[in-house]
Design an enzyme around this catalytic site. Structure first.
Site, PDB file in Angstrom:
ATOM      1  CG  HIS A 143     -37.109 -19.762  -8.195  1.00  0.00           C
ATOM      2  ND1 HIS A 143     -36.834 -18.469  -7.805  1.00  0.00           N
ATOM      3  CD2 HIS A 143     -35.941 -20.258  -8.690  1.00  0.00           C
ATOM      4  CE1 HIS A 143     -35.575 -18.196  -8.048  1.00  0.00           C
ATOM      5  NE2 HIS A 143     -35.005 -19.262  -8.594  1.00  0.00           N
ATOM      6  CE  LYS A 164     -34.418 -18.805 -12.205  1.00  0.00           C
ATOM      7  NZ  LYS A 164     -33.273 -19.289 -11.407  1.00  0.00           N
ATOM      8  CG  ASP A 182     -37.105 -14.345  -6.941  1.00  0.00           C
ATOM      9  OD1 ASP A 182     -36.323 -15.306  -7.083  1.00  0.00           O
ATOM     10  OD2 ASP A 182     -37.586 -14.032  -5.845  1.00  0.00           O
ATOM     11  NE  ARG A 248     -25.146 -32.328 -30.276  1.00  0.00           N
ATOM     12  CZ  ARG A 248     -23.982 -32.929 -30.474  1.00  0.00           C
ATOM     13  NH1 ARG A 248     -23.604 -33.917 -29.682  1.00  0.00           N
ATOM     14  NH2 ARG A 248     -23.176 -32.547 -31.450  1.00  0.00           N
TER      15      ARG A 248
END
Length: 311
Positions: A143, A164, A182, A248
């Site tokens: 998926h 998405k 998908d 970060r």
């Protein structure tokens, strides 16, 4: 194990490979079970140790010349030895070579399909090998959404409704390419390369909540779609509150694995107001720099260490 037959090969690639059937139509249903191809070579001289009968056999200029220089009965004998085996599949003459009388007899009697192509042996074997490798390559379905951003294959993953498809739609509007929405079919090709593609039924389609299913090819044009793309970066979209640790600086490299192949992976927290498409574009460009050996965080770390050493 994937199985296909000679007839399937002809239906799908006869035009590309310039293939024509010379004789042995009864053998079109014979199963192709391996992606490897073989040139007859030493077998014509009677050496059959470890001979791969199950492969498609190729007769090029060298093999053809050798057969023409031996007696008819000897040709029949050696060809029968190769192609009477229960695993025998088919044979291809390259360079538009003319079959000998012995070839016509043996392949007709054994119901083995004899094909011919105008391509030279090396080119034909390379093209056929690539095609069969795709047919027999291991694959899985996941998926996700597959895109191509600045020429880099980017796989977007994350739970349903994370954004998405909407991100992929924005990328398409910005000039990038959709590969699959998908469900992404991931295939492992030779060289440990992963390729993402769409299911045939949903090719070029995106499901956007609130709008429905849209056809990217019809709405945005053929320049915004691609049938497949190499997977070079995985971007995991997660809700900010569920992200345990967010990178970060970009110093640490993370990877995910599909079909025993490691692919670089980054996690992007999803929060209202963030433009995911721009973040995916930036991540893609940054990964391209990394692929060329330029690591910004490492370079900065090196410069900081140099400054500290000066003091």
């Amino acid at each position: 194990m994937s199985i296909m037959d000679v007839n399937t090969l002809l239906k799908e690639r006869s035009e590309d490979f310039k293939l024509e059937v010379l004789t042995g139509y009864g053998g079109l249903g014979r199963k192709i079970t391996v992606a490897d191809i073989n040139r007859l070579g030493l077998a014509l001289a009677g050496f059959f140790d470890h001979f791969p009968y199950e492969r498609i056999q190729v007769i090029g200029t060298i093999e053809h010349t050798y057969l023409k220089h031996i007696e008819y009965d000897d040709q029949v004998k050696v060809l029968n030895k190769v192609f009477s085996h229960e695993k025998a599949v088919s044979c291809v003459l390259t360079r538009n070579l003319e079959p000998t009388d012995a070839m016509i007899k043996v392949f007709s009697d054994l119901n083995i399909t004899l094909l011919r192509t105008e391509l030279n042996s090396s080119l034909f074997i390379g093209d056929l090998g690539y095609y069969l490798d795709g047919k027999f390559a291991p694959s899985i379905k996941i998926h996700g959404v597959m895109t191509n951003v600045y020429g880099l294959g980017v796989l977007l993953v994350g739970k349903s409704a994370i954004g998405k498809s909407e991100c992929a739609l924005e990328l398409v509007k910005r000039g990038h390419k959709l590969v699959s929405d998908d469900v992404v079919n991931i295939t492992k090709r030779f060289g440990r390369t992963l390729v993402g593609s769409s299911l045939e039924l949903t090719k070029h389609l995106i499901e956007v909540r609130g709008i429905g299913i849209i056809d990217v090819k019809e709405l945005f044009g053929i320049g915004n779609i691609s049938d497949e793309s190499r997977i070079e970066l995985v971007i995991k979209l997660e809700e900010r509150d569920s992200v345990k640790q967010c990178e970060r600086v970009g110093f640490n490299e993370c990877y995910t694995e599909y079909l025993s192949v490691r692919i670089p992976e980054i996690t992007i927290p999803v929060v209202p107001g963030r433009n995911l498409a721009i973040l995916v574009e930036t991540a893609s460009l940054n990964q391209r720099l990394k692929n060329e050996g330029h690591f910004t965080a490492r370079n900065l770390d090196g410069r900081l260490r140099e400054e500290l050493n000066k003091k």
